[in-house]
Design a protein around this motif. Sequence first.
Motif, PDB file in Angstrom:
ATOM      1  N   PRO A 132       0.918  -0.896  -0.199  1.00 38.80           N
ATOM      2  CA  PRO A 132      -0.076  -0.044  -0.123  1.00 38.80           C
ATOM      3  C   PRO A 132       0.462   1.262   0.052  1.00 38.80           C
ATOM      4  CG  PRO A 132       0.059  -0.600   2.362  1.00 38.80           C
ATOM      5  CD  PRO A 132       1.003  -1.498   1.057  1.00 38.80           C
ATOM      6  N   LEU A 133       2.766   1.335   0.133  1.00 30.74           N
ATOM      7  CA  LEU A 133       3.051   1.891   0.377  1.00 30.74           C
ATOM      8  C   LEU A 133       3.915   2.597  -1.212  1.00 30.74           C
ATOM      9  CD1 LEU A 133       4.059   2.124   4.366  1.00 30.74           C
ATOM     10  CD2 LEU A 133       1.999   3.277   3.098  1.00 30.74           C
ATOM     11  N   TRP A 134       3.230   2.174  -1.994  1.00 24.01           N
ATOM     12  CA  TRP A 134       4.249   2.156  -3.663  1.00 24.01           C
ATOM     13  C   TRP A 134       3.781   2.573  -4.038  1.00 24.01           C
ATOM     14  CZ3 TRP A 134       4.477  -1.984  -7.681  1.00 24.01           C
ATOM     15  CH2 TRP A 134       5.538  -2.434  -8.692  1.00 24.01           C
ATOM     16  N   TRP A 135       4.664   3.580  -4.336  1.00 20.48           N
ATOM     17  CA  TRP A 135       3.377   5.227  -5.340  1.00 20.48           C
ATOM     18  C   TRP A 135       3.427   4.706  -6.427  1.00 20.48           C
ATOM     19  CZ3 TRP A 135       5.718   7.067  -9.650  1.00 20.48           C
ATOM     20  CH2 TRP A 135       7.036   6.864 -10.030  1.00 20.48           C
ATOM     21  N   GLU A 136       4.459   3.376  -7.186  1.00 18.97           N
ATOM     22  CA  GLU A 136       4.242   3.250  -8.503  1.00 18.97           C
ATOM     23  C   GLU A 136       2.621   2.593  -8.801  1.00 18.97           C
ATOM     24  OE1 GLU A 136       8.222   2.676 -10.990  1.00 18.97           O
ATOM     25  OE2 GLU A 136       7.943   1.691  -9.200  1.00 18.97           O
ATOM     26  N   GLY A 137       2.477   1.579  -7.697  1.00 20.37           N
ATOM     27  CA  GLY A 137       0.672   0.435  -8.211  1.00 20.37           C
ATOM     28  C   GLY A 137      -0.143   1.754  -8.095  1.00 20.37           C
ATOM     29  N   TRP A 138      -0.186   2.677  -7.012  1.00 21.11           N
ATOM     30  CA  TRP A 138      -1.515   3.522  -7.177  1.00 21.11           C
ATOM     31  C   TRP A 138      -1.602   4.637  -8.170  1.00 21.11           C
ATOM     32  CZ3 TRP A 138      -5.188   3.281  -3.895  1.00 21.11           C
ATOM     33  CH2 TRP A 138      -4.669   3.375  -2.481  1.00 21.11           C
ATOM     34  N   GLN A 139       0.034   4.443  -9.022  1.00 17.13           N
ATOM     35  CA  GLN A 139      -0.110   5.522  -9.869  1.00 17.13           C
ATOM     36  C   GLN A 139      -0.865   4.639 -11.223  1.00 17.13           C
ATOM     37  OE1 GLN A 139       3.819   6.018 -12.723  1.00 17.13           O
ATOM     38  NE2 GLN A 139       3.130   8.279 -13.354  1.00 17.13           N
ATOM     39  N   THR A 140      -0.179   3.063 -11.288  1.00 21.66           N
ATOM     40  CA  THR A 140      -0.941   2.208 -12.499  1.00 21.66           C
ATOM     41  C   THR A 140      -2.489   2.375 -12.600  1.00 21.66           C
ATOM     42  OG1 THR A 140       1.480   1.008 -12.066  1.00 21.66           O
ATOM     43  CG2 THR A 140      -0.452  -0.313 -13.624  1.00 21.66           C
ATOM     44  N   LEU A 141      -2.583   1.980 -10.798  1.00 26.38           N
ATOM     45  CA  LEU A 141      -4.080   2.086 -10.691  1.00 26.38           C
ATOM     46  C   LEU A 141      -5.474   3.117 -11.378  1.00 26.38           C
ATOM     47  CD1 LEU A 141      -6.418   0.677  -9.389  1.00 26.38           C
ATOM     48  CD2 LEU A 141      -6.147   1.738  -7.140  1.00 26.38           C
ATOM     49  N   GLY A 142      -4.437   4.156 -10.866  1.00 23.11           N
ATOM     50  CA  GLY A 142      -4.991   4.993 -11.254  1.00 23.11           C
ATOM     51  C   GLY A 142      -5.111   5.250 -13.090  1.00 23.11           C
ATOM     52  N   SER A 157      -6.295   8.003  -6.731  1.00 30.74           N
ATOM     53  CA  SER A 157      -4.872   7.168  -6.393  1.00 30.74           C
ATOM     54  C   SER A 157      -4.288   7.818  -6.855  1.00 30.74           C
ATOM     55  CB  SER A 157      -5.309   6.029  -7.694  1.00 30.74           C
ATOM     56  OG  SER A 157      -6.756   4.997  -7.503  1.00 30.74           O
ATOM     57  N   PHE A 158      -4.314   8.968  -7.798  1.00 29.07           N
ATOM     58  CA  PHE A 158      -2.895   9.777  -8.279  1.00 29.07           C
ATOM     59  C   PHE A 158      -3.045  10.610  -6.967  1.00 29.07           C
ATOM     60  CE2 PHE A 158      -4.736  10.022 -12.496  1.00 29.07           C
ATOM     61  CZ  PHE A 158      -3.666   8.418 -13.357  1.00 29.07           C
ATOM     62  N   GLN A 159      -3.988  11.045  -6.393  1.00 32.84           N
ATOM     63  CA  GLN A 159      -3.034  12.281  -5.341  1.00 32.84           C
ATOM     64  C   GLN A 159      -2.981  10.979  -3.847  1.00 32.84           C
ATOM     65  OE1 GLN A 159      -7.421  13.545  -4.286  1.00 32.84           O
ATOM     66  NE2 GLN A 159      -7.016  15.325  -5.030  1.00 32.84           N
ATOM     67  N   VAL A 160      -3.051   9.729  -4.172  1.00 29.16           N
ATOM     68  CA  VAL A 160      -2.644   8.255  -2.985  1.00 29.16           C
ATOM     69  C   VAL A 160      -1.147   9.001  -2.912  1.00 29.16           C
ATOM     70  CG1 VAL A 160      -2.179   6.488  -1.829  1.00 29.16           C
ATOM     71  CG2 VAL A 160      -4.723   7.579  -2.155  1.00 29.16           C
ATOM     72  N   ALA A 161      -1.051   8.810  -5.214  1.00 31.34           N
ATOM     73  CA  ALA A 161       0.871   8.298  -5.273  1.00 31.34           C
ATOM     74  C   ALA A 161       1.416   9.775  -4.994  1.00 31.34           C
ATOM     75  CB  ALA A 161       0.758   8.011  -6.559  1.00 31.34           C
ATOM     76  N   HIS A 163       1.117  11.892  -2.500  1.00 30.46           N
ATOM     77  CA  HIS A 163       1.602  11.653  -1.214  1.00 30.46           C
ATOM     78  C   HIS A 163       2.491  10.977  -0.842  1.00 30.46           C
ATOM     79  CE1 HIS A 163       0.158  12.303   2.706  1.00 30.46           C
ATOM     80  NE2 HIS A 163       0.391  11.262   2.896  1.00 30.46           N
ATOM     81  N   LEU A 164       2.284   9.822  -1.113  1.00 31.20           N
ATOM     82  CA  LEU A 164       3.881   8.960  -1.429  1.00 31.20           C
ATOM     83  C   LEU A 164       4.957   9.221  -1.084  1.00 31.20           C
ATOM     84  CD1 LEU A 164       1.500   5.747  -1.597  1.00 31.20           C
ATOM     85  CD2 LEU A 164       2.488   6.800   0.952  1.00 31.20           C
ATOM     86  N   CYS A 165       4.184   9.896  -3.092  1.00 28.69           N
ATOM     87  CA  CYS A 165       6.336  10.684  -3.070  1.00 28.69           C
ATOM     88  C   CYS A 165       5.910  11.582  -4.343  1.00 28.69           C
ATOM     89  CB  CYS A 165       6.883   9.390  -4.373  1.00 28.69           C
ATOM     90  SG  CYS A 165       8.221  10.049  -5.356  1.00 28.69           S
ATOM     91  N   PRO A 166       5.700  12.920  -3.787  1.00 33.75           N
ATOM     92  CA  PRO A 166       5.431  14.540  -4.215  1.00 33.75           C
ATOM     93  C   PRO A 166       6.621  14.624  -4.747  1.00 33.75           C
ATOM     94  CG  PRO A 166       6.525  14.685  -1.912  1.00 33.75           C
ATOM     95  CD  PRO A 166       6.587  12.710  -1.815  1.00 33.75           C
ATOM     96  N   SER A 167       7.719  13.867  -5.025  1.00 33.47           N
ATOM     97  CA  SER A 167       8.911  14.836  -5.755  1.00 33.47           C
ATOM     98  C   SER A 167       8.891  14.114  -7.136  1.00 33.47           C
ATOM     99  CB  SER A 167      10.374  14.896  -5.035  1.00 33.47           C
ATOM    100  OG  SER A 167      10.473  13.119  -4.911  1.00 33.47           O
ATOM    101  N   GLU A 168       7.585  13.396  -7.545  1.00 34.80           N
ATOM    102  CA  GLU A 168       7.654  12.662  -8.934  1.00 34.80           C
ATOM    103  C   GLU A 168       6.728  13.711  -9.826  1.00 34.80           C
ATOM    104  OE1 GLU A 168       8.726  10.458 -11.773  1.00 34.80           O
ATOM    105  OE2 GLU A 168       8.923  10.415 -10.257  1.00 34.80           O
ATOM    106  N   SER A 169       7.436  14.164 -10.794  1.00 37.08           N
ATOM    107  CA  SER A 169       7.311  15.659 -11.144  1.00 37.08           C
ATOM    108  C   SER A 169       5.953  14.686 -12.316  1.00 37.08           C
ATOM    109  CB  SER A 169       7.825  16.257 -11.824  1.00 37.08           C
ATOM    110  OG  SER A 169       8.120  15.884 -13.031  1.00 37.08           O
TER     111      SER A 169
END
Length: 277
Positions: A132-142, A157-161, A163-169
């Motif tokens: 659940p703390l993997w931002w790429e998984g949430w990105q793929t889900l979104g 889903s993108f908002q969760v991603a 939140h987990l990795c705000p530096s990913e532009s």
Amino acid sequence: MASFGWKRKVGEKVSKAVVQQFVAEAEKAENDGPGHDDEEEEEEEVDWLQAIKRRREILLEDCAAKSTRLKDEGAVLAEEGRHWEAIKKWDEAIQLTPDNSLLYEMKSQVLTTLQEVFPAVKAAEMAVKFRPLWWEGWQTLGRAQLNLGEVDLAVRSFQVAIHLCPSESTLWREDLAWAWRLQKQNVATKEKMRQEEETKNQILNAPELEQDYDFESDEVLAACVAVAERQTRYEEMKRTAVVVDSEGNIKNVLTGEGASEDEATPSNEQFVKARGL
């Protein structure tokens, strides 16, 4: 009496020998008897459990190694465009390591490419379930949810991603920005459909025609012109589509061949001529 005494002494002497022998046998029984066997069995049982545990560890290591091999083989197949073969490899790997989130995430990407929208969402949901703390998984889900048309869920889903990795532009500039534009477009489209339905009802149940007019009066002409204008507006609304530009502005774009303004809105003379026929 002497005989009794002799027997008594002999008996005493024999009794000591028997006792000594009994004690010796008892001690031997303690060392070699059932109790000693139980201890050996306990030791053997402990060894057996350890062996089973070690065997299980070896099997898990073998499963993990085979799963990794299948995952890599599937990745190669996916890069070659052999998507269904890749999915088959990953399914085999999932059977060996059912809690491997990376397998579900890769499978979701390929299913999205194949337009298998619902299975893609389910696979991505499994990925974030196990990690659940993997931002790429949430990105793929979104992205899978966007492909399914679930725009509101994709935004979350993108908002969760983020939140987990705000530096990913890319999450900000591409995924979430695109989902927001689609969300605005959906709201505007629903509003346009509501207006179309309202205009259509006004045409079918025109309030101007509910009264009884004199056929030659100007009131009849004004009422019919109002109905005609409503009909024209309704036809124009049906030929337009709601779009959102790159800056987030909502626009109605003509999708069909548009008529000129003179043709779209009939003049009073044209309308009277038509009535005259």
